[in-house]
Enzyme design. Structure first.
Site, PDB file in Angstrom:
ATOM      1  N   THR A 131     109.550  80.639  31.005  1.00 41.90           N
ATOM      2  CA  THR A 131     107.935  79.672  30.535  1.00 41.90           C
ATOM      3  C   THR A 131     107.266  80.197  28.992  1.00 41.90           C
ATOM      4  O   THR A 131     107.224  81.316  29.566  1.00 41.90           O
ATOM      5  CB  THR A 131     106.665  79.470  31.526  1.00 41.90           C
ATOM      6  OG1 THR A 131     106.349  80.574  32.024  1.00 41.90           O
ATOM      7  CG2 THR A 131     107.523  78.161  32.440  1.00 41.90           C
ATOM      8  N   ARG A 153     116.066  87.460  41.328  1.00 39.84           N
ATOM      9  CA  ARG A 153     114.193  87.579  41.640  1.00 39.84           C
ATOM     10  C   ARG A 153     114.174  86.369  42.075  1.00 39.84           C
ATOM     11  O   ARG A 153     115.239  84.879  40.975  1.00 39.84           O
ATOM     12  CB  ARG A 153     113.314  87.605  40.661  1.00 39.84           C
ATOM     13  CG  ARG A 153     113.686  89.086  39.838  1.00 39.84           C
ATOM     14  CD  ARG A 153     112.211  89.615  39.109  1.00 39.84           C
ATOM     15  NE  ARG A 153     112.794  89.336  37.588  1.00 39.84           N
ATOM     16  CZ  ARG A 153     111.655  88.736  37.339  1.00 39.84           C
ATOM     17  NH1 ARG A 153     109.885  89.269  37.527  1.00 39.84           N
ATOM     18  NH2 ARG A 153     111.841  88.072  35.840  1.00 39.84           N
ATOM     19  N   GLY A 154     113.117  85.669  42.189  1.00 44.04           N
ATOM     20  CA  GLY A 154     112.314  84.255  42.920  1.00 44.04           C
ATOM     21  C   GLY A 154     112.862  83.582  43.202  1.00 44.04           C
ATOM     22  O   GLY A 154     114.017  83.910  44.071  1.00 44.04           O
ATOM     23  N   TYR A 201     109.166  73.322  27.578  1.00 44.57           N
ATOM     24  CA  TYR A 201     110.354  73.491  29.155  1.00 44.57           C
ATOM     25  C   TYR A 201     110.556  71.815  29.646  1.00 44.57           C
ATOM     26  O   TYR A 201     111.439  71.585  30.159  1.00 44.57           O
ATOM     27  CB  TYR A 201     109.141  73.752  30.546  1.00 44.57           C
ATOM     28  CG  TYR A 201     109.772  74.780  31.522  1.00 44.57           C
ATOM     29  CD1 TYR A 201     110.109  75.759  31.839  1.00 44.57           C
ATOM     30  CD2 TYR A 201     109.140  73.686  32.789  1.00 44.57           C
ATOM     31  CE1 TYR A 201     110.643  76.060  32.902  1.00 44.57           C
ATOM     32  CE2 TYR A 201     109.852  74.004  34.122  1.00 44.57           C
ATOM     33  CZ  TYR A 201     110.504  75.106  34.363  1.00 44.57           C
ATOM     34  OH  TYR A 201     110.324  75.454  35.251  1.00 44.57           O
ATOM     35  N   GLN A 223     105.084  67.895  31.942  1.00 40.04           N
ATOM     36  CA  GLN A 223     103.363  68.479  32.640  1.00 40.04           C
ATOM     37  C   GLN A 223     102.718  69.433  30.596  1.00 40.04           C
ATOM     38  O   GLN A 223     103.478  69.246  30.325  1.00 40.04           O
ATOM     39  CB  GLN A 223     104.320  70.203  33.440  1.00 40.04           C
ATOM     40  CG  GLN A 223     102.967  70.923  33.605  1.00 40.04           C
ATOM     41  CD  GLN A 223     101.782  70.180  34.478  1.00 40.04           C
ATOM     42  OE1 GLN A 223     102.442  69.425  35.384  1.00 40.04           O
ATOM     43  NE2 GLN A 223     101.143  70.589  33.584  1.00 40.04           N
ATOM     44  N   GLY A 226     109.816  71.735  42.911  1.00 43.82           N
ATOM     45  CA  GLY A 226     108.366  71.364  42.464  1.00 43.82           C
ATOM     46  C   GLY A 226     107.649  72.251  42.202  1.00 43.82           C
ATOM     47  O   GLY A 226     108.895  73.385  41.931  1.00 43.82           O
ATOM     48  N   TYR A 227     106.279  73.075  42.050  1.00 45.12           N
ATOM     49  CA  TYR A 227     106.126  74.204  42.378  1.00 45.12           C
ATOM     50  C   TYR A 227     106.372  75.036  43.900  1.00 45.12           C
ATOM     51  O   TYR A 227     105.675  74.865  44.932  1.00 45.12           O
ATOM     52  CB  TYR A 227     104.501  73.969  41.831  1.00 45.12           C
ATOM     53  CG  TYR A 227     104.253  73.729  40.870  1.00 45.12           C
ATOM     54  CD1 TYR A 227     103.601  74.343  39.895  1.00 45.12           C
ATOM     55  CD2 TYR A 227     104.589  72.008  40.953  1.00 45.12           C
ATOM     56  CE1 TYR A 227     103.010  74.098  38.445  1.00 45.12           C
ATOM     57  CE2 TYR A 227     104.070  71.619  39.251  1.00 45.12           C
ATOM     58  CZ  TYR A 227     104.151  73.185  38.100  1.00 45.12           C
ATOM     59  OH  TYR A 227     103.541  72.448  36.706  1.00 45.12           O
TER      60      TYR A 227
HETATM   61  N1  CAA Z   1      95.778  66.627  31.936  1.00 42.09           N
HETATM   62  C1  CAA Z   1      94.858  66.778  30.764  1.00 42.09           C
HETATM   63  N2  CAA Z   1      94.071  66.930  30.723  1.00 42.09           N
HETATM   64  C2  CAA Z   1      94.226  68.669  30.125  1.00 42.09           C
HETATM   65  C3  CAA Z   1      94.998  68.622  31.399  1.00 42.09           C
HETATM   66  C4  CAA Z   1      95.654  68.293  32.021  1.00 42.09           C
HETATM   67  N3  CAA Z   1      96.496  68.308  33.538  1.00 42.09           N
HETATM   68  N4  CAA Z   1      95.259  70.275  32.040  1.00 42.09           N
HETATM   69  C5  CAA Z   1      94.600  70.892  30.968  1.00 42.09           C
HETATM   70  N5  CAA Z   1      93.711  69.450  30.438  1.00 42.09           N
HETATM   71  C6  CAA Z   1      92.794  69.724  29.469  1.00 42.09           C
HETATM   72  C7  CAA Z   1      91.238  71.001  29.850  1.00 42.09           C
HETATM   73  O1  CAA Z   1      90.226  69.732  30.666  1.00 42.09           O
HETATM   74  C8  CAA Z   1      90.760  71.073  28.345  1.00 42.09           C
HETATM   75  O2  CAA Z   1      90.667  70.179  28.007  1.00 42.09           O
HETATM   76  P1  CAA Z   1      89.099  70.247  27.440  1.00 42.09           P
HETATM   77  O3  CAA Z   1      89.109  70.887  25.861  1.00 42.09           O
HETATM   78  O4  CAA Z   1      88.024  69.217  26.769  1.00 42.09           O
HETATM   79  O5  CAA Z   1      87.351  70.573  28.099  1.00 42.09           O
HETATM   80  C9  CAA Z   1      92.525  70.913  27.575  1.00 42.09           C
HETATM   81  O6  CAA Z   1      92.812  70.470  28.020  1.00 42.09           O
HETATM   82  C10 CAA Z   1      92.705  72.418  27.603  1.00 42.09           C
HETATM   83  O7  CAA Z   1      92.770  73.513  28.813  1.00 42.09           O
HETATM   84  P2  CAA Z   1      92.660  74.479  28.860  1.00 42.09           P
HETATM   85  O8  CAA Z   1      91.650  74.716  29.191  1.00 42.09           O
HETATM   86  O9  CAA Z   1      93.732  75.007  30.246  1.00 42.09           O
HETATM   87  O10 CAA Z   1      93.624  75.092  27.874  1.00 42.09           O
HETATM   88  P3  CAA Z   1      94.677  76.416  27.690  1.00 42.09           P
HETATM   89  O11 CAA Z   1      95.145  76.351  26.141  1.00 42.09           O
HETATM   90  O12 CAA Z   1      93.504  77.512  28.063  1.00 42.09           O
HETATM   91  O13 CAA Z   1      96.049  76.521  28.345  1.00 42.09           O
HETATM   92  C11 CAA Z   1      97.562  75.681  28.840  1.00 42.09           C
HETATM   93  C12 CAA Z   1      96.955  75.568  27.943  1.00 42.09           C
HETATM   94  C13 CAA Z   1      98.355  77.202  29.348  1.00 42.09           C
HETATM   95  C14 CAA Z   1      98.979  74.839  28.725  1.00 42.09           C
HETATM   96  C15 CAA Z   1      97.112  75.508  30.978  1.00 42.09           C
HETATM   97  O14 CAA Z   1      97.029  74.068  30.468  1.00 42.09           O
HETATM   98  C16 CAA Z   1      98.396  75.505  31.653  1.00 42.09           C
HETATM   99  O15 CAA Z   1      98.778  76.650  32.466  1.00 42.09           O
HETATM  100  N6  CAA Z   1      98.544  74.375  31.904  1.00 42.09           N
HETATM  101  C17 CAA Z   1      99.689  74.184  33.735  1.00 42.09           C
HETATM  102  C18 CAA Z   1     100.996  74.380  32.771  1.00 42.09           C
HETATM  103  C19 CAA Z   1     102.156  74.723  33.979  1.00 42.09           C
HETATM  104  O16 CAA Z   1     102.270  73.694  34.755  1.00 42.09           O
HETATM  105  N7  CAA Z   1     103.290  75.290  34.219  1.00 42.09           N
HETATM  106  C20 CAA Z   1     103.902  75.648  35.417  1.00 42.09           C
HETATM  107  C21 CAA Z   1     104.407  76.942  35.393  1.00 42.09           C
HETATM  108  S1  CAA Z   1     105.475  76.882  36.628  1.00 42.09           S
HETATM  109  C22 CAA Z   1     107.064  76.320  36.164  1.00 42.09           C
HETATM  110  O17 CAA Z   1     106.793  76.263  34.890  1.00 42.09           O
HETATM  111  C23 CAA Z   1     107.679  76.258  37.324  1.00 42.09           C
HETATM  112  C24 CAA Z   1     108.211  74.490  37.626  1.00 42.09           C
HETATM  113  O18 CAA Z   1     109.398  74.827  37.629  1.00 42.09           O
HETATM  114  C25 CAA Z   1     107.519  73.962  38.057  1.00 42.09           C
END
Ligand code: CAA
Length: 243
Positions: free
Chosen positions: A89, A13-14, A150, A144, A181-182
């Site tokens: 993840t 996959r992927g 991760y 991240q 990257g993404y």
């Molecule tokens: N920098 C600073 N602050 C951030 C932030 C960031 N990048 N992202 C979120 N925040 C803050 C929000 O503003 C929020 O603050 P407040 O409570 O003051 O409003 C707080 O952090 C909580 O944020 P969420 O509402 O998003 O919290 P959540 O618990 O619903 O979700 C999380 C948290 C699951 C980590 C979500 O932020 C998320 O999914 N982040 C992205 C993670 C990511 O990039 N994953 C990649 C997956 S794909 C992959 O990994 C493949 C690859 O190799 C690239």
């Protein structure tokens, strides 16, 4: 082609699927390792018409890796290429992360590289040839939010790659890391749309990458033309992070 069997973990996959297909296109036969999705594995075997075979086992389990790699060599022939691509993840901030989410990600994404290499590298050393490609991530390079587990595993893969490259350079084995990257895959499709949109806004080429774009890099690193490249970390992220 000698030693033409390629093992691709997470290969049905992927990004892993695109890599398996590209290596088949280059003349390899591919053992694609998977653990969850039987349907994707069956589809892979059907579509690759005998050139690709799916093996179901957990790369986080050392004994399973040892047993299955032996079986792959018995059934398919000498393994010349290993692509450590399997990854999961369990996103969330550290101050709320269950211990289990730390261990699952470290074991599946990083310890698995040790398991697979510990099994296959001695065989490659005996034969004096091998290509190992570890699929790391932009998030191992830059960190991240929400991914301490991760990011740590993916950064670990980069150090692992460099050390293993040093140990095996004199034995005809190259070891390199690719940092996507993404990319448009099931993994990124699981992210909340608004989080994903905010990340796409940070990508200078204004789009996500495609699995085939990663597969092209792996395919080149596996070729004889890439024999002078070892211990390298190749970024492919649309300019999102320039290491
Ligand atoms: N920098 C600073 N602050 C951030 C932030 C960031 N990048 N992202 C979120 N925040 C803050 C929000 O503003 C929020 O603050 P407040 O409570 O003051 O409003 C707080 O952090 C909580 O944020 P969420 O509402 O998003 O919290 P959540 O618990 O619903 O979700 C999380 C948290 C699951 C980590 C979500 O932020 C998320 O999914 N982040 C992205 C993670 C990511 O990039 N994953 C990649 C997956 S794909 C992959 O990994 C493949 C690859 O190799 C690239």
């Amino acid at each position: 082609m000698e030693n033409n069997v390629a093992v691709v973990t997470g290969g049905t996959r992927g990004i892993g699927l695109a890599i398996s297909q590209a290596l088949i296109h280059e003349g390899h036969t591919v053992a694609a390792v998977y653990f969850g999705n039987n349907e994707a594995a069956a589809k892979f075997e059907k579509e690759t018409e005998g050139k690709g075979k799916a093996f179901k086992f957990d790369v986080a389990n050392y004994n399973a890796c040892e047993k299955n790699c032996e079986e792959i060599e018995d059934k398919m022939g000498a393994i010349g290429v290993l692509v450590n691509n399997a990854g999961i993840t369990r996103d969330g901030v550290l101050h709320k992360m269950p211990l289990e989410n730390w261990h699952d990600v470290i074991e599946t994404n990083l310890t698995s590289c040790f398991h697979m290499c510990r099994t296959i590298v001695p065989r490659m050393r005996e034969r004096g040839h091998g290509r190992i490609i570890n699929i790391s991530s932009i998030n191992g390079q830059k960190g991240q939010f929400g991914q301490v587990n991760y990011s740590a595993a993916k950064a670990g893969m980069i150090g692992f790659t460099k050390a293993l490259a040093l140990e095996n350079a004199a034995k005809g084995i190259t070891v390199n890391a690719v940092c996507p990257g993404y990319i448009e895959t099931d993994m990124t499709s699981m992210m909340k749309q608004e989080v994903l949109d905010s990340i796409i806004r940070q990508i200078p080429v204004s789009r996500m990458g495609k699995p085939d774009e990663m597969a092209e890099i792996v395919s080149f690193l596996c070729s004889e033309n890439a024999s002078f490249i070892t211990g390298a970390t190749i970024s492919a992220n649309g300019g999102q992070y320039m290491a």
